[in-house]
Design an enzyme around this catalytic site. Sequence first.
Site, PDB file in Angstrom:
ATOM      1  N   GLU A  58       0.874  -1.175   0.000  1.00 38.01           N
ATOM      2  CA  GLU A  58       0.000   0.000   0.000  1.00 38.01           C
ATOM      3  C   GLU A  58       0.907   1.219   0.000  1.00 38.01           C
ATOM      4  OE1 GLU A  58      -2.585   2.765  -0.170  1.00 38.01           O
ATOM      5  OE2 GLU A  58      -1.378   2.828   1.661  1.00 38.01           O
ATOM      6  N   SER A  59       0.883   1.969  -1.082  1.00 37.86           N
ATOM      7  CA  SER A  59       1.894   3.009  -1.298  1.00 37.86           C
ATOM      8  C   SER A  59       1.856   4.109  -0.243  1.00 37.86           C
ATOM      9  CB  SER A  59       1.736   3.616  -2.696  1.00 37.86           C
ATOM     10  OG  SER A  59       0.460   4.203  -2.862  1.00 37.86           O
ATOM     11  N   CYS A  89       4.334  -2.296  -8.381  1.00 38.79           N
ATOM     12  CA  CYS A  89       3.037  -1.773  -7.948  1.00 38.79           C
ATOM     13  C   CYS A  89       3.221  -0.582  -6.999  1.00 38.79           C
ATOM     14  CB  CYS A  89       2.185  -2.885  -7.332  1.00 38.79           C
ATOM     15  SG  CYS A  89       0.427  -2.448  -7.203  1.00 38.79           S
ATOM     16  N   ARG A 118      -2.604   6.158  -9.554  1.00 41.51           N
ATOM     17  CA  ARG A 118      -2.920   5.096  -8.590  1.00 41.51           C
ATOM     18  C   ARG A 118      -4.253   4.432  -8.936  1.00 41.51           C
ATOM     19  NH1 ARG A 118      -4.353   7.039  -3.893  1.00 41.51           N
ATOM     20  NH2 ARG A 118      -3.625   5.377  -2.526  1.00 41.51           N
ATOM     21  N   ILE A 149      -3.108  -5.929  -8.898  1.00 41.81           N
ATOM     22  CA  ILE A 149      -3.958  -5.739  -7.720  1.00 41.81           C
ATOM     23  C   ILE A 149      -4.019  -4.244  -7.406  1.00 41.81           C
ATOM     24  CG2 ILE A 149      -4.313  -6.288  -5.288  1.00 41.81           C
ATOM     25  CD1 ILE A 149      -2.654  -8.823  -5.716  1.00 41.81           C
ATOM     26  N   ARG A 150      -5.165  -3.635  -7.645  1.00 35.94           N
ATOM     27  CA  ARG A 150      -5.312  -2.179  -7.461  1.00 35.94           C
ATOM     28  C   ARG A 150      -4.105  -1.467  -8.079  1.00 35.94           C
ATOM     29  NH1 ARG A 150      -6.127  -0.719  -1.432  1.00 35.94           N
ATOM     30  NH2 ARG A 150      -6.607   1.300  -2.355  1.00 35.94           N
ATOM     31  N   HIS A 216       2.663  -7.560 -10.137  1.00 34.43           N
ATOM     32  CA  HIS A 216       3.380  -8.195  -9.027  1.00 34.43           C
ATOM     33  C   HIS A 216       4.043  -9.499  -9.478  1.00 34.43           C
ATOM     34  CE1 HIS A 216       1.530  -5.904  -5.592  1.00 34.43           C
ATOM     35  NE2 HIS A 216       0.560  -5.741  -6.467  1.00 34.43           N
ATOM     36  N   GLU A 218       6.281 -10.887  -7.936  1.00 35.59           N
ATOM     37  CA  GLU A 218       6.587 -11.577  -6.680  1.00 35.59           C
ATOM     38  C   GLU A 218       5.431 -12.429  -6.164  1.00 35.59           C
ATOM     39  OE1 GLU A 218       4.997  -7.529  -5.216  1.00 35.59           O
ATOM     40  OE2 GLU A 218       5.946  -8.380  -6.992  1.00 35.59           O
TER      41      GLU A 218
END
Length: 237
Positions: A58-59, A89, A118, A149-150, A216, A218
């Site tokens: 979550e940035s 992300c 975003r 994801i978002r 992602h 990862e």
Amino acid sequence: MTVKQYTVGVLSLQGAFKEHIDLFKLATESQHEKFHFLEVKTPQQLLRCDALVIPGGESTSMSLIAERTKMIQPLVDFIHSGKPLWGTCAGLIFLSREIVNGRPNQKALGAIDIQVKRNAFGRQLDSFESMLDFSGFIEAVDQFPAIFIRAPVISKVLPTEYNEEYITMKLVDDQSPIIRSENESVNKSKVELLYTLDNGLVVAARQGNVLVTSFHPELSDDCRFHRWFIQEFVAST
């Protein structure tokens, strides 16, 4: 003969840092004596790194935790060192120069001269996985499970001495607040847009030693992207 060793750090303040380390270890299992991977939570740990990955998460939270733990300036110093960086992300957002729809207390590190939007695909329920062909920049990787994801997207290449402005996504709401990095641009390379989805959205780019991806790698079980980062960015230094 002495084997050159590399320490790759993964910023571990928040997000999917353990997943990155697991895939890096898998990607380099035949060279485990050469590459070491480190969870980075302090400035002292960051000083040990030859490269750094900022993971998905979550940035806004990541930025706030970095500020609270006095990691912002060490991260800026790391950027100025010219060592390899990869943001996935939330990491893409954190490394960018401008953030569309950013929070007022959110920081942009300014490692790569791009603007990002975003949550460009919508909310958590709009997350998706797609098999993408990255063979244009990673040899033989023509089917890769990219997980969004978002996810953010790259909305603009920002003008610098080395880059002309290039708008990749027209913003519907031109009044969207934009968070701008307080740090001067230090990247003297040209921004390369590595991958564009069929709908025109740019989801991967590099600028010299800095790599960013909206998705992602990862969170997949495929280590080929991590192996490419090691070969292309880390071992080549």
